[in-house]
Design an enzyme around this catalytic site. Structure first.
Site: not given
Length: 276
Positions: A222, A256
């Protein structure tokens, strides 16, 4: 230990597990997660399961900052054939449907998914909580403010940890009222949060243990990693592993990720360290 009823199958989380990301979208922020057809998705699913994934998360809509909203029909047409094919090919896999549309959630469970992963926490479709309660499947409730298209405008907090915790206390109550019994909480790293907020949440992740729910962490490749290290998503695997390890030390139970093998190795090494 947590036990989740996944549409009649028990998922026992007695140690951290890995959720592999398979996106049926052309615009997800990490190109390596995009699988445009059923065959490509099946190949990715096979690899992820071999590498140690317990859950496969199938999404038909990008929720990166500033993404373009697509209709529930378009999302359904992208995701459902993949869910159906993976459920048929890999019946042992637990499949999570990444959607904020109640209708797509219902159709995804009928196609073989066993968990609903809603980045909106029920805020983008008022029928979602009631639908999941009726379906009687686990619900991944994420923290967000606004929508993916405009959420970064709302990245303002007096105390991000306290405010996210308060959000979950209210959401857990709403979920239970809707008949949802198995709830997984996701602090929503990068969703209406800047780098400082993300690191504060990570540093105080143990605070969320008070909720007594499995904690899902989505930090994979991210922007926090990209911006801190000044690198693109393609080069953010090492940074992902570092932050995932910190998350595990602070109570994360589900990682995740785009890269299952590396996440599974981090879990295994940390277990060996803790047992020594």
């Amino acid at each position: 230990m947590f036990t989740l009823n996944c549409n009649g199958r028990l998922l026992i989380i007695d140690k951290p597990i890995v959720m592999g990301i398979i996106n049926t979208t052309p615009d997800s922020f990490f190109a390596g997660s995009r699988k445009s057809g059923v065959d490509a998705a099946l190949e990715q699913a096979a690899k992820m399961l071999q590498d140690g994934a317990t859950i496969l998360d199938i999404g038909g809509q990008s929720t990166r900052p500033g993404s373009t909203l697509i209709s529930e029909n378009e999302e359904r047409d992208r995701a459902l054939p993949v869910i159906e094919a993976i459920a048929k090919a890999f019946p042992e896999a637990f499949i999570s449907a990444d959607t904020f549309y109640a209708a797509v959630a219902r159709q995804s469970i009928a196609a073989g998914a066993t968990i609903i992963n809603d980045v909106s926490g029920g805020t983008m479709d008022e029928g979602m909580l009631q639908t999941v309660g009726t379906l009687r499947v686990p619900y991944i409730c994420m923290h967000i403010k606004g929508t993916p298209q405009i959420m970064q405008q709302y990245a303002s907090y007096e105390n991000v940890v306290k405010e996210v915790l308060d959000y979950f206390i209210q959401k857990l109550s709403a979920c239970k009222a809707a008949g949802i019994h198995d709830i997984i909480v996701d602090p929503g790293f990068g969703f209406a949060k800047n780098n400082t907020h993300n690191f504060q949440l990570l540093k105080h992740l143990h605070t969320f243990s008070i909720l007594q729910k499995p904690l899902l962490i989505g930090l994979s490749r991210k922007g926090t990693i990209q911006k801190t290290l000044n690198i693109p998503a393609a080069d953010a695997l090492n940074g992902t592993t570092v932050l995932n390890t910190i998350a595990l030390l602070n109570g994360a139970r589900i990682l995740r990720v785009h890269d299952v093998k590396e996440a599974a190795e981090a879990i295994k090494l940390l277990e060996a360290y803790q047992e020594s």
